[in-house]
Scaffold this motif. Structure first.
Motif, PDB file in Angstrom:
ATOM      1  N   ALA A 192       0.831  -1.203   0.000  1.00  0.00           N
ATOM      2  CA  ALA A 192       0.000   0.000   0.000  1.00  0.00           C
ATOM      3  C   ALA A 192       0.867   1.255   0.000  1.00  0.00           C
ATOM      4  CB  ALA A 192      -0.932  -0.010   1.201  1.00  0.00           C
ATOM      5  N   ILE A 193       1.932   1.266   0.804  1.00  0.00           N
ATOM      6  CA  ILE A 193       2.799   2.455   0.865  1.00  0.00           C
ATOM      7  C   ILE A 193       3.455   2.715  -0.484  1.00  0.00           C
ATOM      8  CG2 ILE A 193       5.001   3.308   1.753  1.00  0.00           C
ATOM      9  CD1 ILE A 193       4.333   2.471   4.429  1.00  0.00           C
ATOM     10  N   GLN A 194       3.816   1.614  -1.162  1.00  0.00           N
ATOM     11  CA  GLN A 194       4.520   1.800  -2.436  1.00  0.00           C
ATOM     12  C   GLN A 194       3.640   2.413  -3.508  1.00  0.00           C
ATOM     13  OE1 GLN A 194       6.149  -2.117  -2.805  1.00  0.00           O
ATOM     14  NE2 GLN A 194       8.098  -1.508  -1.900  1.00  0.00           N
ATOM     15  N   SER A 195       2.313   2.350  -3.290  1.00  0.00           N
ATOM     16  CA  SER A 195       1.430   2.980  -4.271  1.00  0.00           C
ATOM     17  C   SER A 195       1.197   4.450  -3.938  1.00  0.00           C
ATOM     18  CB  SER A 195       0.090   2.237  -4.305  1.00  0.00           C
ATOM     19  OG  SER A 195      -0.612   2.464  -3.114  1.00  0.00           O
ATOM     20  N   LEU A 196       1.884   4.940  -2.906  1.00  0.00           N
ATOM     21  CA  LEU A 196       1.741   6.349  -2.514  1.00  0.00           C
ATOM     22  C   LEU A 196       2.407   7.237  -3.564  1.00  0.00           C
ATOM     23  CD1 LEU A 196       0.748   8.128  -0.153  1.00  0.00           C
ATOM     24  CD2 LEU A 196       2.985   7.878   0.863  1.00  0.00           C
ATOM     25  N   ASP A 197       1.764   8.356  -3.792  1.00  0.00           N
ATOM     26  CA  ASP A 197       2.236   9.266  -4.829  1.00  0.00           C
ATOM     27  C   ASP A 197       3.538   9.961  -4.403  1.00  0.00           C
ATOM     28  OD1 ASP A 197       2.436  10.802  -6.993  1.00  0.00           O
ATOM     29  OD2 ASP A 197       0.656  12.026  -6.617  1.00  0.00           O
ATOM     30  N   THR A 198       4.606   9.783  -5.196  1.00  0.00           N
ATOM     31  CA  THR A 198       5.901  10.377  -4.848  1.00  0.00           C
ATOM     32  C   THR A 198       5.839  11.903  -4.846  1.00  0.00           C
ATOM     33  OG1 THR A 198       6.742   8.586  -6.185  1.00  0.00           O
ATOM     34  CG2 THR A 198       8.349  10.093  -5.262  1.00  0.00           C
ATOM     35  N   ASP A 199       5.123  12.456  -5.818  1.00  0.00           N
ATOM     36  CA  ASP A 199       5.066  13.916  -5.937  1.00  0.00           C
ATOM     37  C   ASP A 199       4.496  14.556  -4.679  1.00  0.00           C
ATOM     38  OD1 ASP A 199       6.019  13.475  -8.392  1.00  0.00           O
ATOM     39  OD2 ASP A 199       4.098  13.690  -9.431  1.00  0.00           O
ATOM     40  N   GLN A 200       3.454  13.900  -4.172  1.00  0.00           N
ATOM     41  CA  GLN A 200       2.804  14.429  -2.984  1.00  0.00           C
ATOM     42  C   GLN A 200       3.781  14.479  -1.817  1.00  0.00           C
ATOM     43  OE1 GLN A 200      -0.603  12.086  -1.940  1.00  0.00           O
ATOM     44  NE2 GLN A 200      -1.332  13.563  -0.443  1.00  0.00           N
ATOM     45  N   MET A 201       4.581  13.396  -1.693  1.00  0.00           N
ATOM     46  CA  MET A 201       5.570  13.335  -0.622  1.00  0.00           C
ATOM     47  C   MET A 201       6.604  14.448  -0.797  1.00  0.00           C
ATOM     48  SD  MET A 201       5.152  10.915   1.609  1.00  0.00           S
ATOM     49  CE  MET A 201       6.737  10.364   2.250  1.00  0.00           C
ATOM     50  N   GLU A 202       7.070  14.592  -2.042  1.00  0.00           N
ATOM     51  CA  GLU A 202       8.089  15.602  -2.319  1.00  0.00           C
ATOM     52  C   GLU A 202       7.562  16.998  -1.993  1.00  0.00           C
ATOM     53  OE1 GLU A 202      11.289  15.657  -2.948  1.00  0.00           O
ATOM     54  OE2 GLU A 202      11.191  13.495  -2.614  1.00  0.00           O
ATOM     55  N   ALA A 203       6.321  17.240  -2.436  1.00  0.00           N
ATOM     56  CA  ALA A 203       5.714  18.552  -2.207  1.00  0.00           C
ATOM     57  C   ALA A 203       5.658  18.860  -0.713  1.00  0.00           C
ATOM     58  CB  ALA A 203       4.313  18.598  -2.810  1.00  0.00           C
ATOM     59  N   ALA A 204       5.221  17.843   0.057  1.00  0.00           N
ATOM     60  CA  ALA A 204       5.116  18.045   1.508  1.00  0.00           C
ATOM     61  C   ALA A 204       6.492  18.318   2.096  1.00  0.00           C
ATOM     62  CB  ALA A 204       4.477  16.828   2.159  1.00  0.00           C
ATOM     63  N   ARG A 205       7.506  17.604   1.559  1.00  0.00           N
ATOM     64  CA  ARG A 205       8.856  17.781   2.086  1.00  0.00           C
ATOM     65  C   ARG A 205       9.386  19.170   1.754  1.00  0.00           C
ATOM     66  NH1 ARG A 205      11.884  12.969   0.278  1.00  0.00           N
ATOM     67  NH2 ARG A 205      10.466  11.857   1.641  1.00  0.00           N
ATOM     68  N   MET A 206       9.074  19.627   0.534  1.00  0.00           N
ATOM     69  CA  MET A 206       9.485  20.971   0.121  1.00  0.00           C
ATOM     70  C   MET A 206       8.903  22.028   1.055  1.00  0.00           C
ATOM     71  SD  MET A 206      11.390  20.864  -2.529  1.00  0.00           S
ATOM     72  CE  MET A 206      11.882  19.715  -3.790  1.00  0.00           C
ATOM     73  N   ASP A 207       7.651  21.763   1.464  1.00  0.00           N
ATOM     74  CA  ASP A 207       6.994  22.722   2.349  1.00  0.00           C
ATOM     75  C   ASP A 207       7.551  22.653   3.759  1.00  0.00           C
ATOM     76  OD1 ASP A 207       5.501  23.528   0.288  1.00  0.00           O
ATOM     77  OD2 ASP A 207       3.700  22.386   0.795  1.00  0.00           O
ATOM     78  N   GLY A 208       8.567  21.807   3.967  1.00  0.00           N
ATOM     79  CA  GLY A 208       9.233  21.780   5.256  1.00  0.00           C
ATOM     80  C   GLY A 208       8.612  20.856   6.270  1.00  0.00           C
ATOM     81  N   ALA A 209       7.833  19.849   5.788  1.00  0.00           N
ATOM     82  CA  ALA A 209       7.240  18.900   6.729  1.00  0.00           C
ATOM     83  C   ALA A 209       8.335  18.010   7.297  1.00  0.00           C
ATOM     84  CB  ALA A 209       6.174  18.068   6.026  1.00  0.00           C
ATOM     85  N   SER A 210       8.268  17.749   8.601  1.00  0.00           N
ATOM     86  CA  SER A 210       9.242  16.842   9.219  1.00  0.00           C
ATOM     87  C   SER A 210       8.850  15.401   8.909  1.00  0.00           C
ATOM     88  CB  SER A 210       9.255  17.060  10.733  1.00  0.00           C
ATOM     89  OG  SER A 210       8.047  16.572  11.287  1.00  0.00           O
ATOM     90  N   ALA A 211       9.763  14.479   9.208  1.00  0.00           N
ATOM     91  CA  ALA A 211       9.491  13.073   8.937  1.00  0.00           C
ATOM     92  C   ALA A 211       8.247  12.612   9.691  1.00  0.00           C
ATOM     93  CB  ALA A 211      10.696  12.217   9.334  1.00  0.00           C
ATOM     94  N   MET A 212       8.112  13.052  10.942  1.00  0.00           N
ATOM     95  CA  MET A 212       6.947  12.667  11.735  1.00  0.00           C
ATOM     96  C   MET A 212       5.672  13.208  11.113  1.00  0.00           C
ATOM     97  SD  MET A 212       7.170  10.506  13.869  1.00  0.00           S
ATOM     98  CE  MET A 212       5.541  10.411  14.601  1.00  0.00           C
ATOM     99  N   GLN A 213       5.726  14.478  10.672  1.00  0.00           N
ATOM    100  CA  GLN A 213       4.545  15.084  10.061  1.00  0.00           C
ATOM    101  C   GLN A 213       4.174  14.366   8.773  1.00  0.00           C
ATOM    102  OE1 GLN A 213       6.097  19.085   9.997  1.00  0.00           O
ATOM    103  NE2 GLN A 213       4.573  19.768  11.495  1.00  0.00           N
TER     104      GLN A 213
END
Lengths: 305, 273
Positions: A192-213
């Motif tokens: 299930a995790i592997q079907s997660l959208d990479t772009d969404q993760m990247e976008a969240a990371r760009m916005d400064g989300a921590s690993a926990m967030q």
């Protein structure tokens, strides 16, 4: 694609051709459906029939209709309620362990690291070991109070040894079943995790989300449905854990590890009380159906998409 | 979420630690199978020792081991073949000639999986006894076929759905019969899917341990029941038990490794992809 549509002959096919086709189609499905109907209906009808009779295989002549006597007897038997309680403890604690740890491990195995493929194969292996073998590995080689590895380690550290199946029998069963099923939840949740959208993760990371967030607000919501599916499939299996108990504790000591499945087994094949065991079986069916309704609903939503 | 190589050093360490911990009991059993009975229960436990094959030889010379192993092979292959024979035509009809009721039929089939085995233990036991199927391989083949049929139908249905309809239509124009279409066109295309479905069915049948423990005593007992017979206190046969267990789980472990992807699909009825 467009060209194949363009060259296709006149749609839809003539009605006669379609009905001509649908007769054999129904015939092809029929054997499976009929067999499954029989498999569902016959034993269940027999169980209901037996549940209203006094019927012991050891004294088969003394057989008569007794109305709700079996249910009255079973439902007032404290052992039944103890066994239902133990069933619940088993289901809830193994679910908590496998899903909690399974989620964390799925995130871990989603990271890339050297030899990840091999590590993952090792981690999911316990799921493919037959239940009687895994129960005996744990009982003899790991948890045995004298020669088991755990006892040898704790004794080596000067801590003495734990007699798992005498002192913590239910915990021992929980550990064994959790070991068998953790790979299952890991495998499903990882998929299930592997079907997660990479772009969404990247976008969240760009916005400064921590690993926990990231985990709390992106990964976990995505896993919701997979977790629900794992929980419900596991519940169906955990409601009737049998081989692990049969091989290790035999329901004991006392009633410490007698779950509903084992209780019915004792009634049926040791006491030969057909009526009582059937009544108990019907209770198990009702319990499982409550879970099944939720499972089918979530599968139905996803079917044929 | 195929992230770039992580720079956190502890991730590979933790990943391997978890993998080794989870695999350890299997590894330990495997190691024990090459020890002498004395070394198997030695204090402190030995990790390095002179390996011996005597346990495997001992298990082999006990002729009964092969009866149990043969029962496992016959029962799981028999149930798998039978359920494929039933499921392939059904899945073919449902995926290429769907009716209004196809979806509800599929869901109903899956719902039969929700009936807990223990609920019908008594009726099945009595039915088996009355029909002389108690402790026979045919009895277990029938039960495993019925247990696995919903999953097998569902998996093959989902693989057939992936075959482009155009291919079949083109063939039908050439006048192929239903049988020809199914056997010569569809089956070769869906063969990988059918193969992994068969593997899953074999795995599930091989490891099934409720009906095999309750409906067999000796004649038809598969390996699950044979291993269970070691549960009575025979503390000093651990090495032989380990050898027998290692042989019992090895083929299925390999099947499982091969088919882990399709397994997710089959075990969750496609709810997780």
């Amino acid at each position: 694609m467009t060209s194949s549509v363009a060259t296709r002959p006149q749609q839809p096919p003539p009605a006669r051709a379609r009905s001509h086709r649908s007769i054999p189609a129904r015939l092809l499905v029929a054997p499976s459906v009929i067999l499954l109907v029989l498999w569902m209906v016959v034993p269940l009808a027999m169980a209901i029939w037996f549940a209203f009779q006094r019927y012991n295989l050891l004294i088969p002549d003394n057989r008569e209709f007794v109305g709700f006597a079996n249910f009255a007897y079973i439902l007032t038997d404290p052992t039944l309620w103890i066994s239902i309680g133990i069933t619940m403890i088993l289901v809830v604690s193994v679910l908590a362990i496998t899903i909690g740890l399974g989620t964390v491990l799925a995130v871990l195995f989603n990271q890339e690291f050297p030899g990840r493929g091999v590590a993952r194969v090792l981690a999911i292996s316990p799921f493919f070991v037959m239940p009687t073998v895994s129960a005996l590995i744990w009982k003899n080689m790991l948890m045995h109070p004298v020669n088991g590895l755990f006892a040898q380690i704790t004794r080596g550290l000067g801590l003495g040894a734990i007699d798992w199946f005498a002192d913590f029998p239910l915990l021992a069963i929980i550990i064994i079943v959790a070991w068998q099923w953790l790979p299952f939840s890991l495998l499903i949740l990882l998929t299930a995790i592997q079907s997660l959208d990479t772009d969404q993760m990247e976008a969240a990371r760009m916005d400064g989300a921590s690993a926990m967030q990231l985990f709390r607000f992106v990964v976990l919501p995505h896993l919701n449905r997979a977790i629900a599916v794992v929980a419900m499939i596991e519940t169906i299996f955990f409601l009737t854990i049998f081989a692990e108990i049969f091989v290790t504790t035999g329901g004991g000591p006392g009633l410490a590890t007698t779950n509903l499945a084992y209780y019915i087994y004792l009634k049926a094949l040791l006491e030969f009380d057909v009526g009582g065991a059937s009544a108990g079986g019907l209770i198990a069916v009702v319990l499982a159906n409550i879970v099944a309704i939720f499972l089918m609903r979530s599968v139905a939503r996803n079917l044929d998409t | 979420m195929a992230t770039k190589q992580s720079h956190r050093w502890w991730i590979p360490l933790l990943g391997w630690l978890v993998a080794c911990l989870l695999f350890f009991p299997i590894f330990w059993m495997f190691i024990t199978s090459f020890k002498t009975e004395v070394a198997a229960v030695a204090t402190p436990p030995q990790l390095f020792f002179r390996p011996t094959l005597e346990n495997y030889v001992a298990v082999q010379t006990r002729a009964s081991y092969f009866n149990f192993a043969w029962n496992s092979v016959v029962i799981s292959l028999g149930a798998t073949i039978l359920s494929l024979l039933l499921a392939i035509p059904a899945a073919y009809a449902m995926s290429f000639f769907p009716t209004k009721r196809t979806k509800s039929t599929l869901l109903w089939m899956l719902s039969t999986k929700m009936l807990p085995a223990v609920g019908v233990l008594v009726p099945i036991y009595i039915l088996a006894r009355e029909t002389g199927l108690l402790d026979t391989r045919i009895g277990l083949v029938i039960i495993y076929t019925l247990i696995n049929l919903p999953i097998v139908v569902w998996m093959i249905y989902s693989f057939f759905k992936e075959v482009p309809k155009e291919i079949l239509e083109a063939d039908r124009m050439d006048g192929a019969s239903t049988y020809q279409e199914l056997v010569h066109v569809l089956m070769p295309l869906a063969l990988p899917g059918i193969f992994s479905t068969a593997l899953l069915s074999i795995i599930l049948s091989w490891n099934e341990a409720f009906w095999s423990l309750n409906l067999t005593t000796f004649d038809a007992a598969p390996l699950t029941a044979f291993i269970a017979s070691f549960s009575s206190p025979q503390g000093l046969f651990w090495a032989k038990l380990s050898a027998a267990s290692s042989m019992a789980i090895a083929p299925i472990l390999i099947f499982g490794w091969v088919s882990q992807r399709q397994l997710v699909r089959g075990l969750t009825f496609g709810a997780v992809k």
